[in-house]
Design an enzyme around this catalytic site. Structure first.
Site, PDB file in Angstrom:
ATOM      1  N   GLY A  71       0.825  -1.209   0.000  1.00 21.94           N
ATOM      2  CA  GLY A  71       0.000   0.000   0.000  1.00 21.94           C
ATOM      3  C   GLY A  71       0.858   1.257   0.000  1.00 21.94           C
ATOM      4  N   ASN A 154      -7.012   4.803   9.250  1.00 24.21           N
ATOM      5  CA  ASN A 154      -6.560   3.601   9.938  1.00 24.21           C
ATOM      6  C   ASN A 154      -6.579   3.753  11.455  1.00 24.21           C
ATOM      7  OD1 ASN A 154      -4.460   5.385   8.690  1.00 24.21           O
ATOM      8  ND2 ASN A 154      -3.148   4.356  10.178  1.00 24.21           N
ATOM      9  N   GLN A 182      -7.068   1.030   3.996  1.00 27.11           N
ATOM     10  CA  GLN A 182      -7.826   0.577   5.167  1.00 27.11           C
ATOM     11  C   GLN A 182      -9.303   0.356   4.822  1.00 27.11           C
ATOM     12  OE1 GLN A 182      -7.784  -1.039   8.539  1.00 27.11           O
ATOM     13  NE2 GLN A 182      -5.951   0.172   8.247  1.00 27.11           N
ATOM     14  N   ALA A 203      -2.953  -5.585   0.049  1.00 27.50           N
ATOM     15  CA  ALA A 203      -3.652  -6.867   0.230  1.00 27.50           C
ATOM     16  C   ALA A 203      -3.764  -7.309   1.684  1.00 27.50           C
ATOM     17  CB  ALA A 203      -2.944  -7.954  -0.585  1.00 27.50           C
ATOM     18  N   HIS A 204      -2.760  -6.976   2.510  1.00 28.19           N
ATOM     19  CA  HIS A 204      -2.746  -7.589   3.852  1.00 28.19           C
ATOM     20  C   HIS A 204      -3.786  -6.980   4.798  1.00 28.19           C
ATOM     21  CE1 HIS A 204      -0.418  -4.665   6.452  1.00 28.19           C
ATOM     22  NE2 HIS A 204      -0.030  -4.218   5.279  1.00 28.19           N
ATOM     23  N   THR A 240      10.313  -7.870 -12.137  1.00 32.45           N
ATOM     24  CA  THR A 240       9.612  -9.111 -12.457  1.00 32.45           C
ATOM     25  C   THR A 240       8.424  -9.292 -11.524  1.00 32.45           C
ATOM     26  OG1 THR A 240      11.662 -10.089 -13.229  1.00 32.45           O
ATOM     27  CG2 THR A 240       9.893 -11.620 -12.623  1.00 32.45           C
ATOM     28  N   CYS A 328       2.973   1.865  13.150  1.00 27.68           N
ATOM     29  CA  CYS A 328       4.276   2.495  12.982  1.00 27.68           C
ATOM     30  C   CYS A 328       4.581   3.438  14.146  1.00 27.68           C
ATOM     31  CB  CYS A 328       4.324   3.292  11.674  1.00 27.68           C
ATOM     32  SG  CYS A 328       3.336   2.601  10.363  1.00 27.68           S
TER      33      CYS A 328
HETATM   34  C1  LIG Z   1      -1.687  -0.100   6.194  1.00 26.70           C
HETATM   35  C2  LIG Z   1      -1.928   1.204   5.507  1.00 26.70           C
HETATM   36  C3  LIG Z   1      -1.016   1.702   4.547  1.00 26.70           C
HETATM   37  C4  LIG Z   1       0.286   1.001   4.227  1.00 26.70           C
HETATM   38  O1  LIG Z   1       0.084  -0.210   3.568  1.00 26.70           O
HETATM   39  P1  LIG Z   1       1.291  -1.275   3.505  1.00 26.70           P
HETATM   40  O2  LIG Z   1       0.798  -2.328   2.572  1.00 26.70           O
HETATM   41  O3  LIG Z   1       1.466  -1.772   4.907  1.00 26.70           O
HETATM   42  O4  LIG Z   1       2.484  -0.555   3.001  1.00 26.70           O
HETATM   43  C5  LIG Z   1      -1.318   2.888   3.927  1.00 26.70           C
HETATM   44  N1  LIG Z   1      -2.447   3.553   4.208  1.00 26.70           N
HETATM   45  C6  LIG Z   1      -3.339   3.113   5.109  1.00 26.70           C
HETATM   46  C7  LIG Z   1      -4.574   3.903   5.367  1.00 26.70           C
HETATM   47  C8  LIG Z   1      -3.112   1.927   5.797  1.00 26.70           C
HETATM   48  O5  LIG Z   1      -3.994   1.492   6.706  1.00 26.70           O
END
Ligand SMILES: *Cc1c(COP(=O)(O)O)cnc(C)c1O
Length: 386
Positions: A71, A154, A182, A203-204, A240, A328
């Site tokens: 993200g 978030n 989010q 994705a996570h 890649t 973070c």
């Molecule tokens: C988690 C998050 C990100 C960062 O995404 P990553 O895949 O962990 O780099 C960015 N913006 C928001 C609002 C998020 O919740």
């Protein structure tokens, strides 16, 4: 009792169905999608399918999807790529973004100001952390290269009126990016209905793997690549393709779109119960973020005179995994920038707690949490008084 995970806004476990879809692309179908032979063709077909799957959920064209490594990278590509391209075309050099953005946006915007000569203007948020279309409208001008406002926050769960903000930008011919990383787990991500030019996904946050993201780039949007090299991802992101991971993102997003309503119906009543019980049972507690316009799995609070980090440690010892805001920020003794943007005084802002639910959350877990929390908050307040 086992460990209880209440931190789905930080990350989610990979859905077993997603993992199953990914596995063949680690070993059997391991080819490089750029190769001419049949190994390559098979991998290329998987990459093409992933673009099509994501495009179907977003209601856009497959070639408007760019896969990235996360993200944060999607946010970086959107801001850096579009800001530099627009300035190159028109000279517009102002960037507008809100004070409540994820660091992947706010730090990138600040970097563009410090090292690339852009003028950065922060959009104020209201007491719930919302950016209004009027705030954006007032700040817009022909010298604005890009506006970036997150879809859902978030830290405090607040949902912004993205379609209205996008409409204001479109009327003035200014590019609009939204960080939907989010939001995507629970809110519709139809880019036509939203009217956005750029939209970031990771994705996570929706039961896909870590280390893969996507950026929607509306056809015709001025944008330069940030990572150059091979011509992957329509020339916008060299390297890649991470075939298993982008297959995983696509499958996770497909399942999320299919199950969005039932997932929200599972978490919303549990979330409402937490908010009601916490505000009732803990003195000097406040909800942060919007009371109604918030993600259905998201509860967030501040407790006056409590220390958020101490509270997280006490909760962890008691078996509960929560957060005090952005993952973070853990370890930072200052209130987060989002708490500051809400106008919360330090004595409130330091005592923040985020409780986010997901597919695995049960009513029993919520009960156990609500039973433990009041005593732990009181304990951190006593530490602080000493
Ligand atoms: C988690 C998050 C990100 C960062 O995404 P990553 O895949 O962990 O780099 C960015 N913006 C928001 C609002 C998020 O919740």
């Amino acid at each position: 009792m086992d460990k209880i995970y209440l931190d789905y806004a930080a990350t989610t476990p990979v859905d077993p169905r997603v993992l199953e879809a990914m596995l063949p692309f680690f070993s059997d179908s391991f080819g490089n999608p750029s190769s001419v032979h049949r190994y390559g063709q098979r991998a290329e077909a998987a990459v093409d399918d992933a673009h099509e799957t994501v495009a179907a959920v977003l209601h856009c064209r497959p070639d408007e999807i760019v896969f990235t490594s996360c993200g944060s990278e999607s946010d970086n590509l959107a801001l850096r790529g579009a800001a530099l391209a627009v300035r190159g075309q028109t000279g517009a050099d102002r960037i507008l973004t809100s004070r409540a953005e994820h660091p992947a946006v706010s730090k990138t915007a600040a970097d563009l100001e410090k090292h690339y000569g852009f003028r950065l203007e922060w959009l104020e948020v209201d007491e719930f952390g919302r950016v209004t279309p009027e705030t954006v409208e007032r700040a817009l001008g022909p010298d604005v290269a890009l506006v970036s406002v997150m879809y859902a926050n978030n830290e405090i769960g607040t949902v912004n009126p993205i379609a209205e903000i996008a409409e204001v930008c479109r009327r003035r011919g200014v590019l609009f990016h939204t960080d939907a990383v989010q939001a995507a787990a629970y809110l519709p991500v139809d880019v036509e209905a939203l009217g956005v030019d750029l939209m970031s996904l990771g994705a996570h946050k929706f039961y896909g793997p870590k280390g893969v993201g996507a950026l929607y780039v509306r056809k015709g949007t001025p944008i330069l690549p940030v990572q150059t090299g091979g011509g992957q991802e329509h020339g916008l992101r060299a390297g890649t393709s991470n075939v298993p991971y982008l297959v995983g993102l696509a499958e996770a997003l497909r399942l999320t779109a299919e199950e969005r309503a039932s997932r929200a119906a599972h978490v919303r009543p549990l979330r409402d119960h937490i908010i009601g019980a916490v505000l009732e049972s803990i003195p000097d507690a406040r909800l942060t973020g919007h009371p109604a316009e918030r993600l259905p799995n998201h509860a967030s609070f501040v407790f006056h005179g409590a220390d958020g980090n101490t509270l997280l440690q006490l909760l962890d010892t008691a078996g509960f995994a929560c957060s005090s805001g952005s993952a973070c920020k853990t370890g930072n003794p200052e209130p987060s920038e989002v708490m500051a943007a809400l106008g919360l005084p330090r004595a409130w802002g330091l005592g923040s707690l985020r409780v986010t639910l997901g597919a695995g959350t049960t009513a029993e877990e919520v009960q156990a949490f609500l039973f433990s929390l009041p005593g732990l908050v009181e304990k951190t307040r006593n530490f602080n008084r000493r």
